[in-house]
Enzyme design. Sequence first.
Site, PDB file in Angstrom:
ATOM      1  N   ARG A 265      54.129  -7.401  12.251  1.00 37.11           N
ATOM      2  CA  ARG A 265      53.017  -7.048  13.254  1.00 37.11           C
ATOM      3  C   ARG A 265      52.357  -5.744  12.884  1.00 37.11           C
ATOM      4  NH1 ARG A 265      50.895  -9.734  16.744  1.00 37.11           N
ATOM      5  NH2 ARG A 265      52.800 -10.800  17.490  1.00 37.11           N
TER       6      ARG A 265
ATOM      7  N   ARG B 259      51.962 -16.164   6.232  1.00 36.17           N
ATOM      8  CA  ARG B 259      52.518 -14.895   6.656  1.00 36.17           C
ATOM      9  C   ARG B 259      54.134 -14.707   7.003  1.00 36.17           C
ATOM     10  NH1 ARG B 259      51.052 -13.746  12.843  1.00 36.17           N
ATOM     11  NH2 ARG B 259      51.705 -15.630  13.903  1.00 36.17           N
TER      12      ARG B 259
ATOM     13  N   HIS C  84      44.084 -10.997   8.587  1.00 33.54           N
ATOM     14  CA  HIS C  84      44.303 -10.126   9.875  1.00 33.54           C
ATOM     15  C   HIS C  84      44.345  -8.793   9.824  1.00 33.54           C
ATOM     16  CE1 HIS C  84      45.776 -10.129  13.984  1.00 33.54           C
ATOM     17  NE2 HIS C  84      46.095 -11.272  14.236  1.00 33.54           N
TER      18      HIS C  84
ATOM     19  N   GLU D 106      39.112  -8.993  11.461  1.00 34.77           N
ATOM     20  CA  GLU D 106      39.726  -9.820  10.801  1.00 34.77           C
ATOM     21  C   GLU D 106      38.926 -10.638  10.291  1.00 34.77           C
ATOM     22  OE1 GLU D 106      42.556 -11.855  13.517  1.00 34.77           O
ATOM     23  OE2 GLU D 106      42.758 -10.168  14.702  1.00 34.77           O
TER      24      GLU D 106
END
Length: 295
Positions: A57, A85, A158, A263
């Site tokens: 995160r 990811r 991201h 992003e």
Amino acid sequence: MGVEELEDQVILTHPEDPTSQVKILKFGANVLSWTSAGKEQLWLSEGAKLDGSKAVRGGIPLVFPVFGKKDSGPTANLPQHGFARNSTWEFLGQTKENPPTVQFGLGPENVSEELISKWAGNDFTLILTVELTKESLKTTIDIENNDDHSWEFNWLFHTYLRINDIEDVLVSNLPGEICYDQLLGQTYEEKLPVVQFNEEVDRIYQNIKDDKLIQVVELGKPQHTLKRENLPDVVVWNPWIKKSEGMGDFQPKSGYQKMVCIEPGHVHDFQVLEPGEKWTASQLLYKDELKYQAV
Ligand code: BG6
């Protein structure tokens, strides 16, 4: 100094300016931290899992081969934002000394059988190149189709940018662009001169020409400038209060005030890659003066 490989991450320090540094976790090839002039530029949750149990995160998670969650089609069985990811990338080493540049690679052999089987076992090579200058961070992705059939994908960086206070922030150069608002489920043309934040924002600005810079401006001063190559879409996301509360790994809960996700990606549709074909794209983050680009 230079490039240091630890068990779980790689640290690049600029040889002429040790206050410029980037840390990349092998899991997800996720950039965790980037300091420029000694100042952290990215936001990483204090509750982020760095042990491979969950996507990170914060920093720069990599989204492939699907953005979001699809109801139908070849990526419908994949988890939200795909598997890049959630996989441990291979550190391929240093390719340039100055500016310090390193590469990471991902192929089906690095992805869990469970995840790859949800994408029909397609064969691919991803190479992530990370280049650190004294003033900038460039991430480039090269994608190659090693199969005997075509397949399609989304790509997205991201990026969680660090800011001082979300209520003092605006994002520039988006008026006139077509936007899909994920919260309203509506597509419209952006009419406002700038994007501001006083509630959750989750929008996909689509098909923006490469020569438009996106700037994050705080109290009139540009804090972050984004230059894109071959990445036509820009997602602007801030979870605000309620959504952050629902994310277990989002800490502290007031962290939404300190971050904004800008992003760049190719997500408005799927990019088709024929057998043997390659596709490349990059994001460059740096500081620049205010560059107002009218419609
Ligand atoms: C953004 C999406 O890119 O990622 C949001 O536009 C989503 O809809 C956010 O909530 C975070 O996703 P995740 O899977 O990392 O919680």
